[in-house]
Design a protein around this motif. Structure first.
Motif, PDB file in Angstrom:
ATOM      1  N   CYS A   1      32.141  37.002  48.795  1.00  0.00           N
ATOM      2  CA  CYS A   1      31.402  38.233  49.085  1.00  0.00           C
ATOM      3  C   CYS A   1      31.582  38.644  50.547  1.00  0.00           C
ATOM      4  CB  CYS A   1      29.924  38.060  48.757  1.00  0.00           C
ATOM      5  SG  CYS A   1      29.568  38.057  46.986  1.00  0.00           S
ATOM      6  N   HIS A   2      31.660  37.657  51.443  1.00  0.00           N
ATOM      7  CA  HIS A   2      31.915  37.954  52.853  1.00  0.00           C
ATOM      8  C   HIS A   2      33.308  38.557  53.025  1.00  0.00           C
ATOM      9  CE1 HIS A   2      31.862  37.661  57.179  1.00  0.00           C
ATOM     10  NE2 HIS A   2      32.900  36.816  57.170  1.00  0.00           N
ATOM     11  N   GLU A   3      34.289  37.996  52.320  1.00  0.00           N
ATOM     12  CA  GLU A   3      35.642  38.565  52.397  1.00  0.00           C
ATOM     13  C   GLU A   3      35.663  39.992  51.856  1.00  0.00           C
ATOM     14  OE1 GLU A   3      40.280  37.305  51.417  1.00  0.00           O
ATOM     15  OE2 GLU A   3      38.672  36.440  50.213  1.00  0.00           O
ATOM     16  N   ILE A   4      34.945  40.220  50.768  1.00  0.00           N
ATOM     17  CA  ILE A   4      34.855  41.575  50.213  1.00  0.00           C
ATOM     18  C   ILE A   4      34.234  42.524  51.235  1.00  0.00           C
ATOM     19  CG2 ILE A   4      33.707  42.986  48.449  1.00  0.00           C
ATOM     20  CD1 ILE A   4      33.977  40.556  46.553  1.00  0.00           C
ATOM     21  N   ASP A   5      33.193  42.069  51.914  1.00  0.00           N
ATOM     22  CA  ASP A   5      32.517  42.887  52.923  1.00  0.00           C
ATOM     23  C   ASP A   5      33.439  43.269  54.072  1.00  0.00           C
ATOM     24  OD1 ASP A   5      29.925  43.743  52.482  1.00  0.00           O
ATOM     25  OD2 ASP A   5      29.049  41.796  52.954  1.00  0.00           O
ATOM     26  N   MET A   6      34.264  42.315  54.513  1.00  0.00           N
ATOM     27  CA  MET A   6      34.998  42.479  55.767  1.00  0.00           C
ATOM     28  C   MET A   6      36.425  42.985  55.602  1.00  0.00           C
ATOM     29  SD  MET A   6      32.611  41.730  57.772  1.00  0.00           S
ATOM     30  CE  MET A   6      33.562  41.867  59.303  1.00  0.00           C
TER      31      MET A   6
ATOM     32  N   LYS B   1      28.110  42.955  44.800  1.00  0.00           N
ATOM     33  CA  LYS B   1      28.863  43.109  46.046  1.00  0.00           C
ATOM     34  C   LYS B   1      30.089  43.990  45.853  1.00  0.00           C
ATOM     35  CE  LYS B   1      28.124  41.849  49.429  1.00  0.00           C
ATOM     36  NZ  LYS B   1      27.489  42.563  50.554  1.00  0.00           N
ATOM     37  N   ILE B   2      30.791  43.810  44.740  1.00  0.00           N
ATOM     38  CA  ILE B   2      31.957  44.658  44.469  1.00  0.00           C
ATOM     39  C   ILE B   2      31.541  46.125  44.410  1.00  0.00           C
ATOM     40  CG2 ILE B   2      33.729  45.237  42.762  1.00  0.00           C
ATOM     41  CD1 ILE B   2      33.763  42.235  41.992  1.00  0.00           C
ATOM     42  N   ASN B   3      30.459  46.408  43.698  1.00  0.00           N
ATOM     43  CA  ASN B   3      30.015  47.798  43.557  1.00  0.00           C
ATOM     44  C   ASN B   3      29.482  48.373  44.860  1.00  0.00           C
ATOM     45  OD1 ASN B   3      30.623  47.584  40.840  1.00  0.00           O
ATOM     46  ND2 ASN B   3      28.812  48.723  40.196  1.00  0.00           N
ATOM     47  N   GLU B   4      28.876  47.544  45.664  1.00  0.00           N
ATOM     48  CA  GLU B   4      28.385  47.997  46.961  1.00  0.00           C
ATOM     49  C   GLU B   4      29.527  48.443  47.859  1.00  0.00           C
ATOM     50  OE1 GLU B   4      26.911  45.588  50.831  1.00  0.00           O
ATOM     51  OE2 GLU B   4      25.774  45.165  48.999  1.00  0.00           O
TER      52      GLU B   4
ATOM     53  N   TYR C   1      39.979  27.454  52.089  1.00  0.00           N
ATOM     54  CA  TYR C   1      39.560  28.857  51.953  1.00  0.00           C
ATOM     55  C   TYR C   1      38.229  29.099  52.663  1.00  0.00           C
ATOM     56  CZ  TYR C   1      37.749  33.138  49.870  1.00  0.00           C
ATOM     57  OH  TYR C   1      37.196  34.382  49.696  1.00  0.00           O
ATOM     58  N   THR C   2      37.243  28.269  52.399  1.00  0.00           N
ATOM     59  CA  THR C   2      35.917  28.485  52.991  1.00  0.00           C
ATOM     60  C   THR C   2      35.914  28.227  54.492  1.00  0.00           C
ATOM     61  OG1 THR C   2      35.289  26.230  52.335  1.00  0.00           O
ATOM     62  CG2 THR C   2      34.677  28.028  50.858  1.00  0.00           C
ATOM     63  N   GLU C   3      36.667  27.217  54.964  1.00  0.00           N
ATOM     64  CA  GLU C   3      36.654  26.878  56.387  1.00  0.00           C
ATOM     65  C   GLU C   3      37.453  27.856  57.234  1.00  0.00           C
ATOM     66  OE1 GLU C   3      37.936  22.858  56.865  1.00  0.00           O
ATOM     67  OE2 GLU C   3      36.098  22.000  55.998  1.00  0.00           O
ATOM     68  N   ASN C   4      38.439  28.517  56.629  1.00  0.00           N
ATOM     69  CA  ASN C   4      39.321  29.404  57.397  1.00  0.00           C
ATOM     70  C   ASN C   4      39.165  30.874  57.037  1.00  0.00           C
ATOM     71  OD1 ASN C   4      41.047  27.368  58.933  1.00  0.00           O
ATOM     72  ND2 ASN C   4      41.320  26.655  56.831  1.00  0.00           N
ATOM     73  N   ILE C   5      38.039  31.224  56.447  1.00  0.00           N
ATOM     74  CA  ILE C   5      37.882  32.581  55.934  1.00  0.00           C
ATOM     75  C   ILE C   5      38.006  33.646  57.028  1.00  0.00           C
ATOM     76  CG2 ILE C   5      35.356  32.485  56.092  1.00  0.00           C
ATOM     77  CD1 ILE C   5      37.543  34.323  53.453  1.00  0.00           C
ATOM     78  N   GLU C   6      37.523  33.370  58.236  1.00  0.00           N
ATOM     79  CA  GLU C   6      37.599  34.385  59.297  1.00  0.00           C
ATOM     80  C   GLU C   6      39.043  34.675  59.669  1.00  0.00           C
ATOM     81  OE1 GLU C   6      35.087  36.096  59.930  1.00  0.00           O
ATOM     82  OE2 GLU C   6      33.574  34.790  59.031  1.00  0.00           O
TER      83      GLU C   6
ATOM     84  N   LEU D   1      54.363  48.833  42.114  1.00  0.00           N
ATOM     85  CA  LEU D   1      54.306  50.275  42.338  1.00  0.00           C
ATOM     86  C   LEU D   1      53.307  50.682  43.416  1.00  0.00           C
ATOM     87  CD1 LEU D   1      54.383  51.424  38.607  1.00  0.00           C
ATOM     88  CD2 LEU D   1      56.281  51.439  40.238  1.00  0.00           C
ATOM     89  N   GLU D   2      52.313  49.835  43.693  1.00  0.00           N
ATOM     90  CA  GLU D   2      51.290  50.149  44.682  1.00  0.00           C
ATOM     91  C   GLU D   2      50.886  48.869  45.421  1.00  0.00           C
ATOM     92  OE1 GLU D   2      49.177  53.812  42.131  1.00  0.00           O
ATOM     93  OE2 GLU D   2      48.031  52.016  42.633  1.00  0.00           O
ATOM     94  N   ASN D   3      50.115  49.044  46.485  1.00  0.00           N
ATOM     95  CA  ASN D   3      49.632  47.904  47.255  1.00  0.00           C
ATOM     96  C   ASN D   3      48.597  47.117  46.457  1.00  0.00           C
ATOM     97  OD1 ASN D   3      50.909  48.638  49.959  1.00  0.00           O
ATOM     98  ND2 ASN D   3      49.684  50.474  49.560  1.00  0.00           N
ATOM     99  N   VAL D   4      48.712  45.787  46.502  1.00  0.00           N
ATOM    100  CA  VAL D   4      47.736  44.913  45.845  1.00  0.00           C
ATOM    101  C   VAL D   4      47.183  43.940  46.889  1.00  0.00           C
ATOM    102  CG1 VAL D   4      47.341  43.160  44.089  1.00  0.00           C
ATOM    103  CG2 VAL D   4      48.890  45.070  43.608  1.00  0.00           C
ATOM    104  N   ILE D   5      45.863  43.945  47.068  1.00  0.00           N
ATOM    105  CA  ILE D   5      45.188  43.055  47.995  1.00  0.00           C
ATOM    106  C   ILE D   5      44.483  41.968  47.196  1.00  0.00           C
ATOM    107  CG2 ILE D   5      43.516  42.866  49.867  1.00  0.00           C
ATOM    108  CD1 ILE D   5      45.937  44.651  50.508  1.00  0.00           C
ATOM    109  N   GLY D   6      44.768  40.713  47.522  1.00  0.00           N
ATOM    110  CA  GLY D   6      44.153  39.593  46.824  1.00  0.00           C
ATOM    111  C   GLY D   6      43.036  38.969  47.639  1.00  0.00           C
ATOM    112  N   LEU D   7      41.880  38.782  47.016  1.00  0.00           N
ATOM    113  CA  LEU D   7      40.739  38.146  47.663  1.00  0.00           C
ATOM    114  C   LEU D   7      40.357  36.892  46.882  1.00  0.00           C
ATOM    115  CD1 LEU D   7      38.420  41.224  48.402  1.00  0.00           C
ATOM    116  CD2 LEU D   7      40.340  40.353  49.742  1.00  0.00           C
ATOM    117  N   GLY D   8      39.894  35.876  47.607  1.00  0.00           N
ATOM    118  CA  GLY D   8      39.523  34.631  46.962  1.00  0.00           C
ATOM    119  C   GLY D   8      40.583  33.564  47.126  1.00  0.00           C
ATOM    120  N   MET D   9      40.228  32.342  46.791  1.00  0.00           N
ATOM    121  CA  MET D   9      41.133  31.204  46.894  1.00  0.00           C
ATOM    122  C   MET D   9      42.433  31.445  46.143  1.00  0.00           C
ATOM    123  SD  MET D   9      40.440  27.344  45.486  1.00  0.00           S
ATOM    124  CE  MET D   9      41.566  27.260  44.096  1.00  0.00           C
ATOM    125  N   ASN D  10      43.557  31.219  46.833  1.00  0.00           N
ATOM    126  CA  ASN D  10      44.893  31.269  46.223  1.00  0.00           C
ATOM    127  C   ASN D  10      45.326  32.670  45.795  1.00  0.00           C
ATOM    128  OD1 ASN D  10      47.194  29.645  45.533  1.00  0.00           O
ATOM    129  ND2 ASN D  10      46.712  29.995  43.385  1.00  0.00           N
TER     130      ASN D  10
END
Length: 428
Positions: free
Chosen positions: A162-167, A198-201, A410-415, A381-390
């Motif tokens: 959710c933090h990654e989604i926010d930022m 969080k996704i909808n927000e 993933y959790t330790e290096n999220i920033e 065909l378009e840009n794809v952004i991946g969030l979450g582990m792996n």
């Protein structure tokens, strides 16, 4: 099959062709061989075959093995994962002549292109893939780096995600959102709703797909939440309706519960995809007919037929388990008959290494319900952004990024992950 290879730089090209005809365990590179591959010459049965470049090497080797094995692949010598992209630069006749494709597979590629041409894509648009890496159990055919069982700290993962989604520095309006895994529906109801909220927000998208692949992780509350949060489509994936086969791979099976979840999803108005695997160990072409019988009654919007690819990390690979090549070819022909009879149209296709019978994975749709994300990710065909582990990120300018492959990193290096990815997006 023993192969002598003079130039190790040619190993991948040679292996790709050999793998059309032989299982990888049967391919041996040695100091001597049934076939000798020299710098500009192939020697087989005391005959010399000259070649000038990589294409001629592959085509020479393919034609030698067709004669040796009496097997002519429906995909010819084509081994790439995304064959439909060939139509961007070559005509169907050119592709057929160059790669020795059968008319059946060539027509399949043309049909897919025609379906995709009905849609419009913008190379500047963004799509979001969100990875939920948890599963209640690991199926024997699965090689994905999923986290099995309830012992992992799922709530901390969802907080980090959710933090990654926010930022993440993306516009609010996206072309598509795809929540995959793993089994995203295996989350607790609390974490499930927290993620959806969080996704909808943060985002809005034209298409919003959520993998709810295993019926044993679903209930009416979760389906209602998905509907309330604007999810447009779900994947509800039996893989097969043959009880003994699906239980043999370590997966729970309750057809009555599956049917209840399917009917509820229909009631809620979701576009429903179902996945099936061709080539599961023990499932004959005769047994596979049960899937067609049930599908004919249910008529889901989308069906994806995956030809089994045995990969490192799967129990199938570890235990050298293989489905029947002959049955897979028969099932493939039956899929064509079933989809035509029931007015399904192929709309995306991809292939994988070590895929059974050198076949393919094809998604079918009816009533114009094609999932845009499947086309976008496969055709690039378009840009794809991946969030979450792996999760993988791939931009149209060619830049790629892969999030940490395990939960701790993933959790330790999220920033740092967020920072690096935002720099990529800014430079796009």
């Amino acid at each position: 099959m023993k192969i002598y290879l003079e130039n190790e730089n040619k190993r991948k090209s040679v292996y790709d062709i050999l793998n059309i005809f032989y299982d990888d365990s049967e391919i041996i590179f040695a100091n001597e061989g049934d076939i000798l591959i020299l710098e500009n010459k192939v020697i087989f049965n005391k005959k010399n075959y000259d070649y000038k470049d990589n294409y001629q090497l592959k085509s020479t080797l393919y034609n030698i093995l067709v004669k040796k094995t009496s097997y002519k692949s429906p995909w010819g010598m084509l081994t790439g994962s995304k064959p439909s992209k060939l139509l961007q630069k070559q005509s169907p006749d050119q592709i057929k002549e160059k790669y020795f494709l059968s008319d059946e597979k060539l027509n399949l590629l043309v049909d897919i292109k025609n379906e995709q041409d009905k849609l419009r894509f913008n190379k500047d648009d963004f799509n979001l893939y969100i990875n939920i890496p948890f599963c209640p159990s690991r199926c024997d055919y699965c090689s994905y780096p999923t986290l099995i069982g309830p012992d992992h700290d799922r709530s901390t993962y969802i907080d980090t995600l959710c933090h990654e989604i926010d930022m993440i520095d993306l516009p609010k309006d996206l072309d598509s959102i795809y929540v995959g895994g793993g089994t995203p529906s295996d989350l607790s109801l609390y974490d499930f709703e927290k993620l959806l909220d969080k996704i909808n927000e943060r985002f809005f998208s034209f298409e919003y797909i959520f993998e709810a692949g295993r019926e044993d992780t679903l209930d009416e509350k979760k389906l209602k939440l998905l509907s309330n949060y604007g999810v447009t489509g779900i994947s509800l994936n039996p893989q097969t309706f043959n009880k003994e086969i699906i239980k043999s791979v370590g997966r729970a099976y309750d057809y009555n519960h599956f049917l209840k979840m399917y009917e509820k999803a229909r009631e809620l108005g979701f576009i429903i995809n179902m996945d099936f695997i061709v080539g599961l160990v023990g499932e004959s072409a005769k047994n596979f007919e049960k899937n067609f019988e049930i599908l004919e009654k249910l008529q889901p919007d989308n069906i994806t037929f995956h030809a089994l690819a045995t990969k490192s990390g799967s129990k199938y690979r570890e235990n050298n388990k293989k489905g029947s090549i002959e049955d897979a070819l028969i099932i493939s022909k039956s899929i064509k008959d079933f989809t035509e009879k029931n007015y399904y149209k192929a709309y995306y296709l991809y292939r994988q290494k070590n895929i059974i019978s050198n076949l393919e994975n094809v998604g079918y749709q009816k009533n114009n319900t094609a999932q845009r994300y499947n086309i976008i990710i496969n055709e690039e065909l378009e840009n794809v952004i991946g969030l979450g582990m792996n999760a993988n990120t791939k931009l149209m300018n060619g830049k790629k990024y892969r999030n940490a492959r395990n939960l701790r990193d993933y959790t330790e290096n999220i920033e740092n992950i967020i920072k690096d990815k935002n720099m990529m997006i800014k430079s796009n």
